[in-house]
Write a protein that holds these residues in place. Sequence first.
Motif, PDB file in Angstrom:
ATOM      1  N   ASN A 159       0.717  -1.073   0.018  1.00  5.30           N
ATOM      2  CA  ASN A 159      -0.042   0.082   0.052  1.00  5.30           C
ATOM      3  C   ASN A 159       0.796   1.104  -0.147  1.00  5.30           C
ATOM      4  OD1 ASN A 159      -2.317   1.400   0.012  1.00  5.30           O
ATOM      5  ND2 ASN A 159      -2.241   1.646   2.451  1.00  5.30           N
ATOM      6  N   MET A 162       1.224   7.605   2.522  1.00  2.88           N
ATOM      7  CA  MET A 162       1.521   9.144   2.307  1.00  2.88           C
ATOM      8  C   MET A 162       2.482   9.433   2.861  1.00  2.88           C
ATOM      9  SD  MET A 162      -1.908   9.480   1.439  1.00  2.88           S
ATOM     10  CE  MET A 162      -2.304  11.416   1.943  1.00  2.88           C
ATOM     11  N   ASN A 176      -1.935   5.151   4.197  1.00  2.22           N
ATOM     12  CA  ASN A 176      -2.867   5.760   3.048  1.00  2.22           C
ATOM     13  C   ASN A 176      -4.332   4.806   3.118  1.00  2.22           C
ATOM     14  OD1 ASN A 176      -3.965   6.859   0.691  1.00  2.22           O
ATOM     15  ND2 ASN A 176      -2.227   6.563  -0.533  1.00  2.22           N
ATOM     16  N   LYS A 177      -5.294   5.607   3.586  1.00  8.08           N
ATOM     17  CA  LYS A 177      -6.514   5.112   3.833  1.00  8.08           C
ATOM     18  C   LYS A 177      -7.338   4.868   2.486  1.00  8.08           C
ATOM     19  CE  LYS A 177      -6.766   5.972   8.930  1.00  8.08           C
ATOM     20  NZ  LYS A 177      -7.402   6.563   9.827  1.00  8.08           N
ATOM     21  N   THR A 178      -6.957   5.830   1.590  1.00  3.65           N
ATOM     22  CA  THR A 178      -7.955   5.879   0.338  1.00  3.65           C
ATOM     23  C   THR A 178      -7.543   4.592  -0.554  1.00  3.65           C
ATOM     24  OG1 THR A 178      -5.983   7.393  -0.593  1.00  3.65           O
ATOM     25  CG2 THR A 178      -7.941   8.386   0.621  1.00  3.65           C
ATOM     26  N   SER A 179      -6.222   4.122  -0.554  1.00  2.00           N
ATOM     27  CA  SER A 179      -5.794   3.066  -1.261  1.00  2.00           C
ATOM     28  C   SER A 179      -5.824   1.806  -0.786  1.00  2.00           C
ATOM     29  CB  SER A 179      -4.652   3.478  -2.077  1.00  2.00           C
ATOM     30  OG  SER A 179      -3.519   3.387  -1.037  1.00  2.00           O
ATOM     31  N   ASP A 181      -6.779  -1.685   0.315  1.00  2.00           N
ATOM     32  CA  ASP A 181      -7.649  -2.724  -0.386  1.00  2.00           C
ATOM     33  C   ASP A 181      -7.297  -4.162   0.201  1.00  2.00           C
ATOM     34  OD1 ASP A 181      -9.168  -4.152  -2.266  1.00  2.00           O
ATOM     35  OD2 ASP A 181      -7.958  -3.491  -3.826  1.00  2.00           O
ATOM     36  N   ASP A 205      -4.412   3.984  13.787  1.00  2.00           N
ATOM     37  CA  ASP A 205      -4.274   3.356  12.519  1.00  2.00           C
ATOM     38  C   ASP A 205      -4.631   1.815  12.526  1.00  2.00           C
ATOM     39  OD1 ASP A 205      -4.318   5.838  11.395  1.00  2.00           O
ATOM     40  OD2 ASP A 205      -2.192   5.904  11.038  1.00  2.00           O
ATOM     41  N   TRP A 208      -8.099   0.839  13.249  1.00  4.90           N
ATOM     42  CA  TRP A 208      -9.001   1.403  12.183  1.00  4.90           C
ATOM     43  C   TRP A 208      -8.783   0.256  10.900  1.00  4.90           C
ATOM     44  CZ3 TRP A 208      -7.809   1.796   6.549  1.00  4.90           C
ATOM     45  CH2 TRP A 208      -8.595   2.419   5.811  1.00  4.90           C
ATOM     46  N   ARG A 212     -11.554  -3.389   9.608  1.00  5.14           N
ATOM     47  CA  ARG A 212     -11.900  -3.940   8.247  1.00  5.14           C
ATOM     48  C   ARG A 212     -11.334  -5.258   8.240  1.00  5.14           C
ATOM     49  NH1 ARG A 212     -12.112   0.816   9.076  1.00  5.14           N
ATOM     50  NH2 ARG A 212     -12.951   2.300   7.701  1.00  5.14           N
TER      51      ARG A 212
END
Length: 424
Positions: A159, A162, A176-179, A181, A205, A208, A212
Amino acid sequence: MTETMDQKHSTWANRLRENQGIRSLMEDLGKQTGHPDEILLGGGNPAHIPEAEAVFQETFTNLAKEPALRALLGDYQAPIGNDHFREIAAEYLSSHFGTSLRKENIAFFNGSQNAYSYLLNLHSGPMADGSFKKILLPIVPEYIGYADQTITEGVFVANTPMVKQTGKNRFQYELNKTSFDLTDIGVLAISRPTNPTGNVINLSDLEWMEERTKKLNIPILIDLAYGNPFPNLIGKEEPIHFGNGRTLSLSFSKIGLPGVRLGIVISDEDTIETLSSFAAVGNLAVGNLGVYMMEQLFQKNLLTQLSENILRPFYEAKRNLALALFTDAFQKLGVEYEIHDPMGGFFLWIRFPSLSITNHQLYHLCKDKRLFIVSGHYFFPGLNTDFSHTKECIRLTYCRKEEELARGAQILAEIVASHQAKSE
């Protein structure tokens, strides 16, 4: 028709014979000649600290006097350690990890590197249900020793981090939470503090990510070789606790005992049971010296005192010294540089944004001057995006003596200064 060497070996063997970062690093470490001009800033060998070595010497001497010496030298352990030692570890580590551990949660290995070779293969590659699972590295760069441990090729996914500027010539990698997966992911792997950068991922983090991963029953491997409870080089960050979905690994190497080769894994009972089968085939038995030393160190609670009173102050002072020496050398010669905030561990991760050559070429130029560093390109397994840091960064240790660090800083600054891209 004559068979080539590649045709005689398995595809896995051929992959291992290729240029590996971990092999290059350890061969550099093992080939030191003792030449007075050698500057060994590449390896991960802990510093020789007299106060710590006195503790280890006393422990070792006590073992030589014990009636157990015959068993230490002449008897096999069980594949992941005998119940007696696993119970001692479970009792000692329970208070440090905020839970009640049992021996069924504990496994010993001949180093945490050995343990990870089993853990990574346990959760990746072709699965029994017909799926194919991969290993996600949530923040790269990540430990150089993970990359070549899997039998199956192409299982790492990285991943892209940032990059946060934290001050003049300073930065930090962040999740980088936006990517992020989790498609086809079988396990996450994190080192805390991170080798090579010294990053200490914050617990928010981690939580977080766990929100998931737990929904998909994906475990997280957390490598605590430099972390809590020993040597506890995590700065002001909160310690990790054990919990559902987490597999933790500890190492005796970074407290100052790399030659003992003892790694400890804390996990759920099913994982430990499976690891026992791996260990029986791959190792037959865990070595005796590490667990016998562990028994004394744990029962006398020596590692907590050692970590807090000797190891942390020593490495924090070394870090501050190294930062001052390298900063001064770079600034005097006009080197453009950035250093990742060294929050823990004992490495500096340095970026040269104007470097006109690759970091691997820089490594060879330094080696020609008897300066050993590690090229940063090895620390990004599974990264498929164009990220400039893969070619601009190096890792070096600050565990060496002041004179050696100063000479290394000067040589590195001179080489980089002569290979900086000229601005228009």
